[in-house]
Design an enzyme around this catalytic site. Sequence first.
Site, PDB file in Angstrom:
ATOM      1  CG  ASP A 249      -1.781   1.255   1.279  1.00  0.00           C
ATOM      2  OD1 ASP A 249      -2.646   1.410   0.395  1.00  0.00           O
ATOM      3  OD2 ASP A 249      -1.581   2.084   2.188  1.00  0.00           O
ATOM      4  CD  GLU A 333      -5.372   1.544  -4.856  1.00  0.00           C
ATOM      5  OE1 GLU A 333      -6.522   1.968  -5.055  1.00  0.00           O
ATOM      6  OE2 GLU A 333      -4.773   1.676  -3.765  1.00  0.00           O
ATOM      7  CG  ASP A 424      -1.320   3.536   5.606  1.00  0.00           C
ATOM      8  OD1 ASP A 424      -2.215   4.000   4.886  1.00  0.00           O
ATOM      9  OD2 ASP A 424      -0.509   4.247   6.227  1.00  0.00           O
TER      10      ASP A 424
END
Length: 442
Positions: A249, A333, A424
């Site tokens: 992340d 991501e 997170d």
Amino acid sequence: MGESTVTPKPMAVKGEEAKRIKREALGIGDRRKHHTRAATRLKAHAKEPDTRHRLYRFRFYPTEEQAAQLERTFGACRWVYNEGLALRSGAWERHRVNVGFAETCRALTGWKRAEGREWLGEVSSTVLQQSLRHLDQAFQRFFRRQAKYPRRKKKGRSRDSATYVRTGFRWVEDPDRPGTGLITLAKQSEPLDVRWSRALPAEVVPVRLSVTRDRAGRYFVSTLVEERIAPLPAVCVPGTREPKVVGLDLGLASLVTLDDGSKFDHPRLLKRYAEKLARLQRELHRKVRGSRNREKVRRKIARLYALISDVRRDMLDQLTTRLVRENQVLVVEDLSVATLTRAARGKGRRRKARLNQAILDVGWGELVRQLRYKCEWYGRELVIVDRFFPSTRRCSACHAMGPRLDVSVRQWTCSECGALHDRDVNAAVNLRDEGMRLLTAA
């Protein structure tokens, strides 16, 4: 019902009429060499089997004569790029004629023969042709809608660079130190004083060289070589044969957060040097434009920004190498940095401007870029999760959707199962699970 008023697309002029316009109106000569053979599209250099292109960057210190010759080379490359851009744009706007790379190369011959352009002969012709090739690549990216329309290069604003192909430099390898040697550029008599921070692959001749000068006045030579890169050993979960999967992340409080709770901080370089940068900018504003004192302050600012860039790049390089070595599958991501850093307007624009600066400071785009090519090099799997996947809002325990969270909220409690989540870490776990699902479905 009214008739449609759709404007038809302009038709391009082709055939003999296009050749006549290029010859008479644009000053592009006909093909003289091999005029009996049909024109064929130029092909890119083909790599050898099982090899990859790898770039090595070194700093060098030119002599006064070399610096003067490179200054002329940078200026000539910039002039040829702008002249080629004006030729191609004007040919279409005024005559509806398409001009490609081959035609601009033939026009370059005429530019060099024109009166008052003798200074173009002091620069290697291969370097000028590469500048036109870069222009052609810029047009190709524009036609594929990957970039905006090419713009003119400006002295002092655009990066000073020159590209040398194999016929534009001489490489002599040092037998005592394989991978290092002497590099002599075209139109220069002495080799470059290169600081070999690491060795190139032994007995490999560079495919291409790029010489650049940054705003701080530093000279660099980038060598492109064909290298066989061995994949790293597979990384499995201890005690099993399952590949080790990690969710990453990317954030602002911590640069990278792993699904096991590990966090990697970033140095916040712009914030660290903000006071010094502000002081230098105020000092620059007080100096007279065009004066030597103003140039001295500008160099100080450029050197400080170069320091920030070097530290950030080195930090990201070490971090991505560690992540690739320790994991077999990496899940990250797909973040749109351009969308996240849109210009701030209206109420709260100052807070949004500071957020944009913080996002640009961490370098998410560079981190993902390094992960892409390193995973390809070393036999790792990189899974990119869609940017609209709700990794932050979804509970990693029961998969229930939570409320939208402000950037300042670092922890939240699931209303369904009551689990307390670190923002997170929860996102990293969700990314890991989604990445495993995508791998299984593939």
